[in-house]
Motif scaffolding. Structure first.
Motif, mmCIF file in Angstrom:
data_model
loop_
_atom_site.group_PDB
_atom_site.id
_atom_site.type_symbol
_atom_site.label_atom_id
_atom_site.label_comp_id
_atom_site.label_asym_id
_atom_site.label_seq_id
_atom_site.Cartn_x
_atom_site.Cartn_y
_atom_site.Cartn_z
ATOM 1 N N ASP A 196 0.812 -1.223 0.000
ATOM 2 C CA ASP A 196 0.000 0.000 0.000
ATOM 3 C C ASP A 196 0.851 1.282 0.000
ATOM 4 O O ASP A 196 0.759 2.100 0.904
ATOM 5 C CB ASP A 196 -0.992 -0.062 1.174
ATOM 6 C CG ASP A 196 -1.988 -1.194 0.971
ATOM 7 O OD1 ASP A 196 -3.001 -0.990 0.282
ATOM 8 O OD2 ASP A 196 -1.711 -2.327 1.443
ATOM 9 N N HIS B 230 0.685 3.499 -2.513
ATOM 10 C CA HIS B 230 -0.297 4.503 -2.921
ATOM 11 C C HIS B 230 0.321 5.810 -3.444
ATOM 12 O O HIS B 230 -0.078 6.905 -3.041
ATOM 13 C CB HIS B 230 -1.287 4.779 -1.784
ATOM 14 C CG HIS B 230 -2.287 3.670 -1.619
ATOM 15 N ND1 HIS B 230 -3.207 3.359 -2.602
ATOM 16 C CD2 HIS B 230 -2.502 2.786 -0.617
ATOM 17 C CE1 HIS B 230 -3.943 2.329 -2.197
ATOM 18 N NE2 HIS B 230 -3.534 1.949 -1.015
ATOM 19 N N ASP C 193 -1.079 -2.385 -4.329
ATOM 20 C CA ASP C 193 -1.464 -0.974 -4.241
ATOM 21 C C ASP C 193 -0.228 -0.063 -4.263
ATOM 22 O O ASP C 193 0.031 0.712 -3.349
ATOM 23 C CB ASP C 193 -2.374 -0.687 -3.033
ATOM 24 C CG ASP C 193 -3.833 -0.991 -3.346
ATOM 25 O OD1 ASP C 193 -4.125 -1.482 -4.458
ATOM 26 O OD2 ASP C 193 -4.697 -0.720 -2.491
ATOM 27 N N HIS D 40 -3.014 -9.442 -1.785
ATOM 28 C CA HIS D 40 -3.346 -8.084 -1.353
ATOM 29 C C HIS D 40 -4.427 -8.109 -0.271
ATOM 30 O O HIS D 40 -4.266 -7.520 0.791
ATOM 31 C CB HIS D 40 -3.808 -7.238 -2.543
ATOM 32 C CG HIS D 40 -4.025 -5.792 -2.160
ATOM 33 N ND1 HIS D 40 -3.009 -4.995 -1.683
ATOM 34 C CD2 HIS D 40 -5.139 -5.015 -2.156
ATOM 35 C CE1 HIS D 40 -3.493 -3.786 -1.409
ATOM 36 N NE2 HIS D 40 -4.778 -3.777 -1.677
ATOM 37 N N HIS E 47 -3.931 -4.052 2.237
ATOM 38 C CA HIS E 47 -5.315 -3.677 1.907
ATOM 39 C C HIS E 47 -6.042 -2.843 2.966
ATOM 40 O O HIS E 47 -6.645 -1.835 2.633
ATOM 41 C CB HIS E 47 -6.122 -4.934 1.584
ATOM 42 C CG HIS E 47 -7.333 -4.725 0.731
ATOM 43 N ND1 HIS E 47 -7.459 -3.698 -0.187
ATOM 44 C CD2 HIS E 47 -8.491 -5.441 0.635
ATOM 45 C CE1 HIS E 47 -8.638 -3.805 -0.790
ATOM 46 N NE2 HIS E 47 -9.279 -4.847 -0.303
ATOM 47 N N HIS F 274 -4.518 -1.385 5.539
ATOM 48 C CA HIS F 274 -3.541 -0.416 6.032
ATOM 49 C C HIS F 274 -3.396 -0.469 7.558
ATOM 50 O O HIS F 274 -2.983 0.499 8.181
ATOM 51 C CB HIS F 274 -3.891 1.016 5.599
ATOM 52 C CG HIS F 274 -4.003 1.211 4.123
ATOM 53 N ND1 HIS F 274 -3.914 2.467 3.529
ATOM 54 C CD2 HIS F 274 -4.209 0.347 3.103
ATOM 55 C CE1 HIS F 274 -4.072 2.345 2.213
ATOM 56 N NE2 HIS F 274 -4.262 1.073 1.937
HETATM 57 ZN ZN ZN Z 1 -4.534 0.247 -0.202
#
Ligand code: ZN
Length: 242
Positions: A8, A10, A36, A115, A149, A151
């Motif tokens: 993640d 991002h 992610d 994920h 996923h 976080h």
């Molecule tokens: Zn995420």
């Protein structure tokens, strides 16, 4: 064997750089990613390129698959959808192809990556509690599994009918025959009220797993998010980690 595991990111370049330099000091043999890479912040292309250079293997997240056109935008809430739509315009065809090529699961002899959950990974289910973790743990063929996923870093274990879930604190020691599913937390958008970037270390010889945190200059990331015209909350939340 020392594994580094991240998830993640991002599109948060400052957080990714801080985590990669921390990992360089840890001396890991293999760096893995639970997906992610893109979505939310303003540096999708730079993050994709850095991951391609530094990460040895990884799986795709819902944001990666959406940016590659493999997941319907209806899946997302309005803010995430805006971020995905913006992200698509900032990636080259080659970068989108890379994101779309990421598998949903990956494993070697020691670890499994996903994920969301090994149970219907293409639906990207969220695992928040132990009961949700059971379905994934049942399908996990290695002693150790990693995911992202939500976080929210933490360790899920199960033994027959009983089990436990612990928010990540300190060092987790593997127990013989007890599978563990580890949420490694988020590099680029932590949601556990700790704004520092998260990463995970797994030493398969020492049989220890640890989530570590590293501070990064989130003010710079916030400036870029606001300058890009992305939703303000995506910048605000980085200061408090929610
Ligand atoms: Zn995420």
């Amino acid at each position: 064997m020392r594994y580094g595991v991240i998830s993640d990111i991002h599109s948060n370049l400052e957080a990714l750089e801080a985590v990669l330099s921390a990992l360089a000091r840890e001396g890991v043999n293999l760096l893995l990613c639970c997906g992610d890479i893109v979505g939310y912040a303003a540096d999708p292309a730079a993050c994709v390129e850095l991951v391609r250079r530094k990460v040895n293997a990884g799986v795709g997240g819902n944001h990666d698959w959406a940016a590659a056109g493999k997941l319907d935008m209806d899946w997302f809430n309005p803010q995430a959808r805006l971020a995905v739509a913006w992200t698509v315009t900032r990636l080259s065809e080659d970068q989108k192809k890379f994101l779309g090529s990421l598998p949903l699961t990956w494993r070697d002899e020691n670890v499994t990556l996903v994920h969301g959950s090994l149970d219907q990974p293409e639906e990207f289910p969220y695992i928040f509690d132990l009961s949700e973790a059971q379905a994934s743990l049942k399908l996990q063929e290695t002693l150790v599994g990693f995911m992202g996923h939500t976080h929210l870093p933490g360790f899920f274990t199960a033994q027959e009918a009983s089990g436990s879930y612990e928010p990540a604190q300190g060092i987790y020691r593997l127990k013989a025959g007890v599978k563990v599913l580890v949420n490694v937390g988020s590099v680029g958008q932590p949601r556990d009220r700790d704004p520092r970037a998260a990463y995970c270390l797994y030493d398969s010889d020492e049989k220890t797993i640890e989530i570590r945190r590293v501070a990064y200059p989130f003010e710079r990331t916030q400036e870029k998010i606001r300058a890009a015209g992305l939703p303000g909350v995506l910048a605000d939340r980085l200061a408090a980690g929610y």
